[in-house]
Scaffold this motif. Structure first.
Motif, PDB file in Angstrom:
ATOM      1  N   PHE A 271      24.979  78.711 -27.583  1.00 41.81           N
ATOM      2  CA  PHE A 271      23.956  79.750 -27.547  1.00 41.81           C
ATOM      3  C   PHE A 271      22.958  79.538 -28.678  1.00 41.81           C
ATOM      4  O   PHE A 271      23.334  79.236 -29.809  1.00 41.81           O
ATOM      5  CB  PHE A 271      24.584  81.133 -27.683  1.00 41.81           C
ATOM      6  N   SER A 272      21.695  79.729 -28.366  1.00 39.96           N
ATOM      7  CA  SER A 272      20.643  79.642 -29.369  1.00 39.96           C
ATOM      8  C   SER A 272      20.336  81.047 -29.886  1.00 39.96           C
ATOM      9  O   SER A 272      20.725  82.051 -29.269  1.00 39.96           O
ATOM     10  CB  SER A 272      19.380  79.030 -28.758  1.00 39.96           C
ATOM     11  N   PRO A 273      19.626  81.183 -31.016  1.00 40.51           N
ATOM     12  CA  PRO A 273      19.234  82.519 -31.497  1.00 40.51           C
ATOM     13  C   PRO A 273      18.447  83.322 -30.469  1.00 40.51           C
ATOM     14  O   PRO A 273      18.633  84.532 -30.350  1.00 40.51           O
ATOM     15  CB  PRO A 273      18.388  82.193 -32.729  1.00 40.51           C
ATOM     16  N   THR A 274      17.567  82.644 -29.716  1.00 43.44           N
ATOM     17  CA  THR A 274      16.790  83.387 -28.714  1.00 43.44           C
ATOM     18  C   THR A 274      17.671  83.849 -27.556  1.00 43.44           C
ATOM     19  O   THR A 274      17.414  84.905 -26.967  1.00 43.44           O
ATOM     20  CB  THR A 274      15.634  82.519 -28.176  1.00 43.44           C
ATOM     21  N   GLU A 275      18.697  83.093 -27.224  1.00 43.56           N
ATOM     22  CA  GLU A 275      19.646  83.545 -26.200  1.00 43.56           C
ATOM     23  C   GLU A 275      20.459  84.727 -26.716  1.00 43.56           C
ATOM     24  O   GLU A 275      20.839  85.616 -25.943  1.00 43.56           O
ATOM     25  CB  GLU A 275      20.563  82.396 -25.787  1.00 43.56           C
ATOM     26  N   MET A 276      20.743  84.743 -28.029  1.00 50.10           N
ATOM     27  CA  MET A 276      21.409  85.901 -28.627  1.00 50.10           C
ATOM     28  C   MET A 276      20.532  87.156 -28.485  1.00 50.10           C
ATOM     29  O   MET A 276      21.037  88.249 -28.236  1.00 50.10           O
ATOM     30  CB  MET A 276      21.701  85.639 -30.104  1.00 50.10           C
ATOM     31  N   ILE A 277      19.226  86.973 -28.620  1.00 48.38           N
ATOM     32  CA  ILE A 277      18.297  88.097 -28.416  1.00 48.38           C
ATOM     33  C   ILE A 277      18.327  88.530 -26.958  1.00 48.38           C
ATOM     34  O   ILE A 277      18.374  89.722 -26.637  1.00 48.38           O
ATOM     35  CB  ILE A 277      16.870  87.693 -28.836  1.00 48.38           C
ATOM     36  N   ASP A 278      18.299  87.560 -26.052  1.00 44.87           N
ATOM     37  CA  ASP A 278      18.295  87.850 -24.619  1.00 44.87           C
ATOM     38  C   ASP A 278      19.567  88.588 -24.198  1.00 44.87           C
ATOM     39  O   ASP A 278      19.523  89.496 -23.365  1.00 44.87           O
ATOM     40  CB  ASP A 278      18.155  86.536 -23.837  1.00 44.87           C
ATOM     41  N   LEU A 279      20.697  88.223 -24.780  1.00 46.03           N
ATOM     42  CA  LEU A 279      21.969  88.866 -24.447  1.00 46.03           C
ATOM     43  C   LEU A 279      22.143  90.203 -25.153  1.00 46.03           C
ATOM     44  O   LEU A 279      23.075  90.949 -24.840  1.00 46.03           O
ATOM     45  CB  LEU A 279      23.134  87.938 -24.822  1.00 46.03           C
ATOM     46  N   GLY A 280      21.269  90.487 -26.123  1.00 41.67           N
ATOM     47  CA  GLY A 280      21.389  91.729 -26.864  1.00 41.67           C
ATOM     48  C   GLY A 280      22.398  91.670 -27.986  1.00 41.67           C
ATOM     49  O   GLY A 280      22.715  92.701 -28.594  1.00 41.67           O
ATOM     50  N   THR A 281      22.918  90.479 -28.291  1.00 43.79           N
ATOM     51  CA  THR A 281      23.917  90.332 -29.352  1.00 43.79           C
ATOM     52  C   THR A 281      23.336  90.676 -30.715  1.00 43.79           C
ATOM     53  O   THR A 281      24.018  91.258 -31.565  1.00 43.79           O
ATOM     54  CB  THR A 281      24.468  88.891 -29.358  1.00 43.79           C
ATOM     55  N   ALA A 282      22.095  90.311 -30.931  1.00 40.63           N
ATOM     56  CA  ALA A 282      21.415  90.595 -32.199  1.00 40.63           C
ATOM     57  C   ALA A 282      19.932  90.795 -31.923  1.00 40.63           C
ATOM     58  O   ALA A 282      19.409  90.337 -30.897  1.00 40.63           O
ATOM     59  CB  ALA A 282      21.624  89.456 -33.199  1.00 40.63           C
ATOM     60  N   SER A 283      19.262  91.475 -32.829  1.00 39.27           N
ATOM     61  CA  SER A 283      17.827  91.725 -32.680  1.00 39.27           C
ATOM     62  C   SER A 283      17.028  90.614 -33.358  1.00 39.27           C
ATOM     63  O   SER A 283      17.554  89.894 -34.222  1.00 39.27           O
ATOM     64  CB  SER A 283      17.457  93.065 -33.311  1.00 39.27           C
ATOM     65  N   PRO A 284      15.752  90.426 -33.002  1.00 45.11           N
ATOM     66  CA  PRO A 284      14.926  89.412 -33.671  1.00 45.11           C
ATOM     67  C   PRO A 284      14.858  89.636 -35.179  1.00 45.11           C
ATOM     68  O   PRO A 284      14.869  88.677 -35.961  1.00 45.11           O
ATOM     69  CB  PRO A 284      13.556  89.584 -33.018  1.00 45.11           C
ATOM     70  N   GLU A 285      14.796  90.905 -35.608  1.00 44.57           N
ATOM     71  CA  GLU A 285      14.706  91.210 -37.028  1.00 44.57           C
ATOM     72  C   GLU A 285      15.990  90.824 -37.758  1.00 44.57           C
ATOM     73  O   GLU A 285      15.950  90.263 -38.863  1.00 44.57           O
ATOM     74  CB  GLU A 285      14.427  92.702 -37.223  1.00 44.57           C
ATOM     75  N   LEU A 286      17.136  91.096 -37.136  1.00 48.85           N
ATOM     76  CA  LEU A 286      18.423  90.727 -37.748  1.00 48.85           C
ATOM     77  C   LEU A 286      18.530  89.214 -37.908  1.00 48.85           C
ATOM     78  O   LEU A 286      18.939  88.708 -38.959  1.00 48.85           O
ATOM     79  CB  LEU A 286      19.565  91.266 -36.876  1.00 48.85           C
ATOM     80  N   LEU A 287      18.136  88.477 -36.861  1.00 48.05           N
ATOM     81  CA  LEU A 287      18.212  87.020 -36.919  1.00 48.05           C
ATOM     82  C   LEU A 287      17.204  86.449 -37.915  1.00 48.05           C
ATOM     83  O   LEU A 287      17.489  85.447 -38.584  1.00 48.05           O
ATOM     84  CB  LEU A 287      17.985  86.431 -35.531  1.00 48.05           C
ATOM     85  N   ALA A 288      16.030  87.081 -38.029  1.00 44.61           N
ATOM     86  CA  ALA A 288      15.034  86.630 -39.016  1.00 44.61           C
ATOM     87  C   ALA A 288      15.576  86.814 -40.429  1.00 44.61           C
ATOM     88  O   ALA A 288      15.366  85.969 -41.309  1.00 44.61           O
ATOM     89  CB  ALA A 288      13.722  87.404 -38.828  1.00 44.61           C
ATOM     90  N   TYR A 289      16.287  87.915 -40.653  1.00 41.09           N
ATOM     91  CA  TYR A 289      16.909  88.164 -41.960  1.00 41.09           C
ATOM     92  C   TYR A 289      17.945  87.088 -42.270  1.00 41.09           C
ATOM     93  O   TYR A 289      17.971  86.515 -43.372  1.00 41.09           O
ATOM     94  CB  TYR A 289      17.546  89.549 -41.948  1.00 41.09           C
ATOM     95  N   LEU A 290      18.812  86.778 -41.276  1.00 40.14           N
ATOM     96  CA  LEU A 290      19.837  85.749 -41.481  1.00 40.14           C
ATOM     97  C   LEU A 290      19.197  84.378 -41.680  1.00 40.14           C
ATOM     98  O   LEU A 290      19.693  83.559 -42.459  1.00 40.14           O
ATOM     99  CB  LEU A 290      20.802  85.723 -40.289  1.00 40.14           C
ATOM    100  N   TRP A 291      18.110  84.126 -40.981  1.00 40.56           N
ATOM    101  CA  TRP A 291      17.392  82.856 -41.125  1.00 40.56           C
ATOM    102  C   TRP A 291      16.949  82.663 -42.580  1.00 40.56           C
ATOM    103  O   TRP A 291      17.184  81.619 -43.191  1.00 40.56           O
ATOM    104  CB  TRP A 291      16.210  82.861 -40.172  1.00 40.56           C
TER     105      TRP A 291
END
Length: 615
Positions: A271-291
């Motif tokens: 799974f890619s970060p954008t697929e995580m967004i698509d699945l609702g696992t994490a939000s774009p803001e949460l992933l940007a923070y982790l990035w």
């Protein structure tokens, strides 16, 4: 003297015999050529996986479900249908049925194959190569035994030979279903159950009624995993060549319902970060923070229950590690898949023979050994599949020495994580536990859907009380189940403050940068950039030239706090106030002479503690 009547009779007999001259020769010739014609008539055997994933529509009433889709065209199909008798959805594997004559032919060919095949099929590198080899041998058997088969009969027999010799017997169609995550057999006489991404846990029509057949299959699983299982060693834990994880029990005195197994399928395309967004696992803001955090060397621990999505998230956020950084990953069973070239994937190895009391098998290499060795490889990031024992001590020693790490742990939340780290068999001192920066708690959100996973919370560890061992933590992100949304508490900025201080920037600059990266992730999601390699390529492009990357996509840029020149110049240390445990030393990098490159000035002792080589 021959009478005139006899001459006439002989002349008539010759006339009748003349058309039949050479008939025996023709029959012999036809008999010899018949097998060749049979082989030509049969053609080639081919089996195909679907090229495109069938999108299953949303179903409001499960009693109306009746869906069929291909698994191995044109032979095996999956049928998910409501059963009035069972009162639940049933997953049926639909395969061609062999009649009595075809079964006899199958037995005759397989018996001959056992005698004729002179190599282990497991040594053939690809399934296609193994199938080509088998097909040649099968046609040789058909020719020698003069077996008359129609093209349809040949195809059906070949499918079952492919399934049972090349594949995983009755499980082979299930292994080709992209919607299936887990396959479980609880024993003899019990239907297999699968975890379906759309419908959750489903009973199947596959049942092992014969215990000897089930035992033989488990032995086959062990062989495919490169392991050994027997009555003396009845437990198996390994991975199949495709990366799927296998756990099996061989003897009935260990498992009272008989032999059993569980297979967790490996996803070749993570799974890619954008697929995580698509699945609702994490939000774009949460992933940007982790990035931003991972790029700057923050140590992260992902916790959660079984099958809560820990490893999937671990793989997804590992794509944020800069491409030029050196990564060393250590796993029990290989699951990670990264696009980085500068990556050393390590895996434990089981030993040989019987171990002495309290000692390892001869030649065994465990996670503790691999972790100790990994710090001599000078990694920028260490990824540990899962920590559960003494290897955690080594990992936290490395974190305290400036080597950031990402790992997973079975735990229900931050408090449980801290208790596990401070309790046997790990037993870390509080001052070492607080070198951990972030804890992400994953859950299986069945209230949303059967396959939904959510990042329940992201918590930063500010410090751990030495007297009580309790952690002072700030919850940065939290998942709201009622709205299925993520809240970002921007006032909780301990980690961002440390990163900003190390870069000589303001915390507000960091928050603006998170917003910029959030918009880039949203752009990728909205424009269908889902493939993990494409996402990793975009991340690398942004780190090399953020202005050009944003301009190319018409994204407004606020600030970029990590120019390429500053990438990982030194490891992130959570807080200068955090002290090392008593008796241990903090390692300071020495200046190296240009003409002479010295080795690291520290290493790990047998107890896992840092020791000074100079002393």
């Amino acid at each position: 003297m021959i009478s005139i009547g006899l001459k006439r009779k002989l002349a008539n007999f010759k006339k009748k015999l003349k058309p039949r001259r050479g008939l025996l020769r023709e029959k012999i010739k036809d008999y010899r050529e018949r097998p060749e014609k049979l082989i030509e008539k049969l053609g080639d055997f081919n089996v195909y996986e679907p090229k495109h994933l069938l999108v299953i529509p949303k179903v409001d009433d499960v009693e109306n479900v009746d869906i069929q889709y291909p698994l191995l065209r044109p032979y095996a199909f999956a049928n998910v249908k409501w059963s009035e008798h069972e009162g639940e959805l049933i997953y049926r594997v639909v395969e061609p049925e062999l009649n009595e004559r075809e079964e006899e032919t199958y037995e005759k060919i397989t018996d001959a194959l056992v005698e004729l095949v002179d190599v282990k099929l497991s040594t053939v590198k690809s399934q296609g190569g193994a199938m080509d080899y088998l097909e040649d041998k099968i046609k040789q058997i058909i020719k020698e035994l003069n077996i008359d088969l129609s093209k349809s009969e040949f195809s059906k027999v070949m499918y079952y030979i492919y399934r049972d010799f090349i594949g995983l017997n009755r499980l082979e169609p299930l292994m080709h279903d992209p919607y299936i995550e887990d396959i479980g057999c609880d024993g003899t006489g019990t239907p297999l159950y699968v975890i379906h991404k759309k419908f959750g846990s489903l009973q199947t029509n596959v049942v092992y009624d014969d215990e000897s057949e089930l035992k033989e299959f488990i032995v086959k699983l062990a062989e495919r995993c490169g392991r050994y299982i027997s009555y003396a060693e009845p437990l198996l834990d390994g991975s199949l060549p495709d990366g799927s994880r296998v756990q099996a029990t061989y003897s009935e005195d260990v498992s009272t319902k008989g032999p059993n197994f569980s297979i967790r399928k490996f996803t070749e395309e993570p799974f890619s970060p954008t697929e995580m967004i698509d699945l609702g696992t994490a939000s774009p803001e949460l992933l940007a923070y982790l990035w931003l955090c991972i790029e700057n060397g923050v140590s992260v621990l992902i916790c959660g229950g079984v099958a809560s999505g820990k490893t999937s998230l671990l793989n997804a956020i590992s794509l944020f590690i800069p491409e030029q950084d050196k990564i060393v990953s250590i796993e029990d069973t290989r699951e990670l898949n990264l696009p980085h070239q500068n990556w050393i994937p390590s895996q434990v190895r089981s030993g040989f023979g019987m171990p002495s009391e309290g000692e390892k098998n001869y030649g065994e290499v465990d996670m503790y050994d691999l972790l100790k060795a990994s710090f001599r490889q000078n990694p920028d990031y260490i990824i540990v599949g899962e920590i559960r024992g003494e290897e955690a001590y080594v990992m936290f020693q490395g974190m305290s020495s400036g080597h950031p790490a990402i790992s997973t742990m079975h735990a229900g939340g931050v408090d449980t994580v801290i208790k596990r780290l401070e309790s046997p068999p790990i037993e870390l001192p509080p001052s070492l536990v607080e070198t951990l920066d972030l804890v992400i708690n994953m859950i299986h959100a069945k209230g949303v859907s059967e396959s939904a996973r959510r990042a329940k919370s992201v918590v930063e560890i500010t410090n751990v009380e030495k007297d009580t061992g309790e952690a002072n933590a700030n919850e940065i992100f939290s998942w709201v189940p009622g709205k299925d949304e993520f809240n970002f508490r921007k006032e909780s900025d301990h980690v961002l403050t440390v990163i900003a201080r190390n870069k000589g920037l303001d915390v507000e600059d960091m928050k603006k940068e998170i917003d910029t990266r959030k918009r880039l992730l949203e752009w990728m999601y909205e424009n269908g950039v889902m493939d993990w390699k494409d996402v990793a390529r975009t991340v690398s492009e942004y780190l090399r030239n953020p202005e050009k990357t944003l301009e190319k996509r018409n994204i407004d840029k606020d600030v970029h706090v990590s120019p390429p020149s500053s990438l990982k110049s030194e490891a992130f240390v959570s807080d200068s106030s955090k002290e090392l445990p008593e008796g241990e030393i903090e390692v300071e990098p020495e200046e190296e002479d240009e003409d002479e490159q010295e080795d690291d000035d520290y290493e790990f002792g047998d107890d896992g503690k840092v020791i000074d080589i100079d002393e």
